[in-house]
Structures are given as C-alpha cells and as structure tokens.
Design an enzyme around this catalytic site. Structure first.
Site, PDB file in Angstrom:
ATOM      1  N   SER A  60      -8.132   7.251  -4.933  1.00 42.75           N
ATOM      2  CA  SER A  60      -7.067   8.234  -5.165  1.00 42.75           C
ATOM      3  C   SER A  60      -6.711   8.400  -6.640  1.00 42.75           C
ATOM      4  O   SER A  60      -6.063   9.373  -7.007  1.00 42.75           O
ATOM      5  CB  SER A  60      -5.807   7.849  -4.387  1.00 42.75           C
ATOM      6  OG  SER A  60      -5.221   6.673  -4.911  1.00 42.75           O
ATOM      7  N   LYS A 117      -0.173   4.880  -8.124  1.00 38.27           N
ATOM      8  CA  LYS A 117      -0.119   6.327  -8.354  1.00 38.27           C
ATOM      9  C   LYS A 117       0.504   6.580  -9.716  1.00 38.27           C
ATOM     10  O   LYS A 117       0.997   5.675 -10.377  1.00 38.27           O
ATOM     11  CB  LYS A 117       0.715   7.035  -7.279  1.00 38.27           C
ATOM     12  CG  LYS A 117       0.330   6.751  -5.828  1.00 38.27           C
ATOM     13  CD  LYS A 117      -0.988   7.368  -5.431  1.00 38.27           C
ATOM     14  CE  LYS A 117      -1.310   7.058  -3.960  1.00 38.27           C
ATOM     15  NZ  LYS A 117      -2.688   7.442  -3.593  1.00 38.27           N
TER      16      LYS A 117
END
Length: 261
Positions: free
Chosen positions: A64, A142
């Site tokens: 990701s 993230k």
C-alpha cells in the site's frame, strides 16, 4: 636530661623485622557464566525501554506504500525504524509517514500470529515485551494527508486531492487510478476511482492514505466506520524515519508537507 622518643618496637613494626600484619584476602573474580544471566536481564530491560519509548523496527507486509516502502508480493518487505519520542511533544503533521494501530473497522482481515499452544504463546508474549517478537496487533503504515478540522476530498480538474479547497502537491504518488477530465473524472457517469468526499476530519484524528493510491485500503475505504475513515491520534505509534533493511534499501523516509500555501 631530655628523654628521646623511642621508636615502637612492637613485633612486626621494626625496619628489619618481618611485617606480620594480616592482609585481606583478594576477591576471586566472578565467573563469566555466573554474570551472564545478569547481563541478559540488563540487555532485555534496555531493549524493552528502547523499543517501548524510543524507537522500534517494523516490517512492511503490504504494497500500500509502494514505491516509497517495499512490501509487494514476491519482494523483500522493508523494515523501517519508527521513532516514538517526537509525538510526545507534538501531533503528526501532513506528509508524515506514520505507523498506527488499526481501529476496529481496519482489523477485519487481521489474523493473530500467536500460537494456539499456551506455552508457546506465553513465550511469544514474553518475546514481544522485549521486542524479539512482533506485537500481536494490526500495525499499519500510511501517510498523513489531513488533520483535525480539515476538509479533504478528491478531485480538482487535474485529479489532485484537495484539503480545505487547496490541491496537494504529492510527488511521492506513482500508482493511482486513471483520471481523464471530461471522460473519466468525478462528474462523469463512470467516475474515476480517485474520487471521494468531501469529509471533515474530526478533532484529534487523522486522514491517512497509502502512497500506492490504486491499491491501499486507507481512510477512503473505511468512511462508513465510527471515525468516518479517520484514525485517532492516540492510535499512532510513531513516525517512520528510515529504512534499515534490506541493505540495498537503506535510507531516510521523506515527509514533505503536500499542502500548498
């Protein structure tokens, strides 16, 4: 006639006489094997303090954050150094790459790595305390895009994310959904996969997204949960500052603020 002081003639004190005073016995040096358990305990305590309060290494298991952080299928996942001190003196800022504990809605696919054997599981938990075994929690990485009180959405006419109406400059993005003005954007019947929002970030929370926008189950994916897709700052473990393994990937992790003035 004045008496001249006489030197002591006590046994053993004469210049020529033997010194019969007893000497304290020398201490026998401790055996290395007797000191080894103490050294191990001290090392484990230092490891616990270091990894709990200062910094810890985490493994990137997903793609990701490609290409900033490697975790793609078939490649060697990056191990990143996460420092924990800075956020005791201030909150995460836009652009920071953070590691955090996943809120409940982010944990649906998380599987515990602990053994079903009670004894083995006990050793695993002990190893986790001193940093030898990963913690049994869904730790995610993230990039912070917006903070409490800000409105985030996508997209402008060029397909860029907007925060408080201003487009972001995100040079770290390589993989993203197609966006073609007038053909596939946020107004066409078939919208671009980039489109979302607007959403207002609650105070004390963060809107986070993966650098691999087309393959990241980030805040956009969880907008239906109790935090509207955001992550509480209390869940943040620390800031990712460097890649420590593999050696070919050594380097710092940049955290440019994407928000333009």
């Amino acid at each position: 006639m004045v008496d001249t002081p006489q030197e002591s003639t006590a046994p053993g004190s004469g210049a020529d006489g033997p010194d019969t005073r007893s000497e304290s016995p020398r201490k026998k040096p401790r055996s290395f094997w007797r000191e080894l358990p103490v050294l191990i305990v001290v090392a484990l305590l230092m490891s616990f303090v270091l990894q709990t309060f200062i910094a810890r290494v985490y493994l990137i298991p997903s793609e990701s954050m490609e290409p900033t952080l490697h975790g793609c299928a078939g490649c060697t996942g990056d191990r990143i150094l996460v420092e924990k001190i800075g956020y005791h003196f201030g909150d995460p800022s836009p652009g920071d790459v953070v590691v955090f504990k996943g809120p409940d809605s982010w944990n649906t696919e998380f599987k515990s790595t602990r053994s079903s054997n009670v004894v083995v599981r006990g050793f695993q938990e002990l190893g986790s305390i001193v940093g030898l075994v990963p913690p049994d929690e869904n730790d995610l990485v993230k990039r912070v895009i917006a903070t409490g009180g800000q409105k985030v959405e996508c997209c402008d006419a060029q397909g860029r994310v907007l925060v408080d109406g201003k487009p972001l400059d995100e040079p770290y993005i390589v993989y993203d959904f197609p966006f073609h003005p007038g053909t596939q954007d946020c107004t066409t019947p078939i919208k671009s996969g980039r489109c979302f929002g607007p959403y207002t970030v609650p105070e004390g929370n963060l809107w986070v997204m993966g650098d691999n926008r087309s393959n990241s189950a980030d805040s956009r994916y969880h907008v239906g949960d109790e935090y509207n897709g955001t992550v509480p700052i209390d869940n943040v473990i620390g800031k990712a500052v460097a890649i420590v393994l593999p050696p070919s990937r050594w380097g710092t992790i940049s955290s440019p603020n994407p928000q333009t003035n």
